[in-house]
Design a protein around this motif. Structure first.
Motif, PDB file in Angstrom:
ATOM      1  N   PHE A 102       0.849  -1.184   0.000  1.00  0.00           N
ATOM      2  CA  PHE A 102       0.000   0.000   0.000  1.00  0.00           C
ATOM      3  C   PHE A 102       0.888   1.237   0.000  1.00  0.00           C
ATOM      4  CE2 PHE A 102      -2.399  -3.382   2.077  1.00  0.00           C
ATOM      5  CZ  PHE A 102      -3.556  -3.398   1.319  1.00  0.00           C
ATOM      6  N   THR A 118       3.809   1.848  -5.472  1.00  0.00           N
ATOM      7  CA  THR A 118       3.264   0.551  -5.865  1.00  0.00           C
ATOM      8  C   THR A 118       2.065   0.717  -6.777  1.00  0.00           C
ATOM      9  OG1 THR A 118       4.000  -0.380  -3.754  1.00  0.00           O
ATOM     10  CG2 THR A 118       2.345  -1.623  -5.004  1.00  0.00           C
ATOM     11  N   PHE A 119       1.176   1.652  -6.440  1.00  0.00           N
ATOM     12  CA  PHE A 119       0.000   1.874  -7.278  1.00  0.00           C
ATOM     13  C   PHE A 119       0.397   2.356  -8.673  1.00  0.00           C
ATOM     14  CE2 PHE A 119      -2.479   2.809  -3.166  1.00  0.00           C
ATOM     15  CZ  PHE A 119      -2.692   1.454  -2.983  1.00  0.00           C
TER      16      PHE A 119
END
Length: 257
Positions: free
Chosen positions: A66, A70-71
């Motif tokens: 999270f 990463t997104f």
């Protein structure tokens, strides 16, 4: 620790991260993205190919699950996979364009059926040409070429923020123009004969105004269209192979430049 106190096996996290690009490509690509293929089959196939990718290319996923980085990395992987599959899907739209042209001229444009590829209602002639192109795609091992392209794409476009350049996205848009040209070329043999028939019927109607065009023109268009399809099918099949090859080449140019 991969964020918020969560712990996960590094190998499992790397496999899930690799599966994003492969799964996105399978969602958009023909054959693999058909609604008739169950979701567990796609996930299992993506995982199996992901294991092969991890065995060939050293992939290092982001450290935190999270996190903003990463997104962004997951979005970049999804964009690459969707672009590869979308290019092949654009090539498979050419038979649908040809079926619209031929079906409208023949008078069978109202005949529709459920397309097994996308689950939507499509012209019956378009479904026939789409199934034929799918068989030709499988006969030239296009599905294996797609899998090989996905595996080798990790060497050219390594994970972790490898967004596609603007020029490659422009190539995708320009390839859509080729699809329209290919669809018209695919419909050219039958469409030309139907155009000649319409000219003849028009001249007959001028010579004999009392003639009922619907009683003569529609059966003649249907008969000529069926005969023309039977005669032109070998040439249309050869050109479908050209379209499949052009789609695979466009996908390879997208990945490898």
């Amino acid at each position: 620790m991969l964020g918020f106190g969560l712990a996960i096996e590094p190998q499992l996290w790397a496999l899930v991260f690799v599966m994003v690009r492969i799964g996105a490509a399978f969602i958009a690509a023909p054959v693999f993205g058909a609604v008739s293929i169950p979701l567990p089959v796609r996930i299992s196939l993506s995982g199996a190919i992901g294991v092969l990718v991890l065995a060939v290319h050293p992939v290092t996923p982001p450290s935190a699950v999270f996190g903003l980085a990463t997104f962004m990395s997951v979005a970049a992987e999804a964009l690459i996979g969707l672009s590869i599959g979308f290019v092949l899907q654009i090539a498979f739209a050419a038979p649908m364009i040809a079926s619209e042209v031929i079906g409208t001229s023949m008078g069978i444009g109202f005949a529709s059926a459920i397309d097994p590829q996308n689950g939507r209602s499509t012209p019956a002639l378009g479904q026939f040409l789409s199934v034929l192109m799918t068989l030709l795609f499988l006969s030239v091992n296009g599905h294996l070429v797609l899998v090989d392209m996905l595996v080798r794409s990790y060497a050219v476009l390594p994970p972790g923020g490898s967004w596609l350049a603007a020029d490659r996205l422009k190539d995708i848009a320009f390839f859509g123009g080729y699809t329209f040209a290919a669809g018209l070329m695919l419909a050219l043999p039958v469409g030309f004969l139907l155009l000649c028939l319409n000219l003849i019927v028009g001249m007959i109607s001028r010579a004999a105004p009392s003639l009922n065009l619907f009683a003569v023109g529609l059966p003649a268009s249907l008969a000529v269209g069926v005969v023309a399809l039977a005669l032109a099918m070998p040439a249309m099949g050869d050109y479908m192979l050209v379209i499949v090859q052009e789609g695979l080449d466009a996908a390879q140019r997208l990945v490898f430049g």
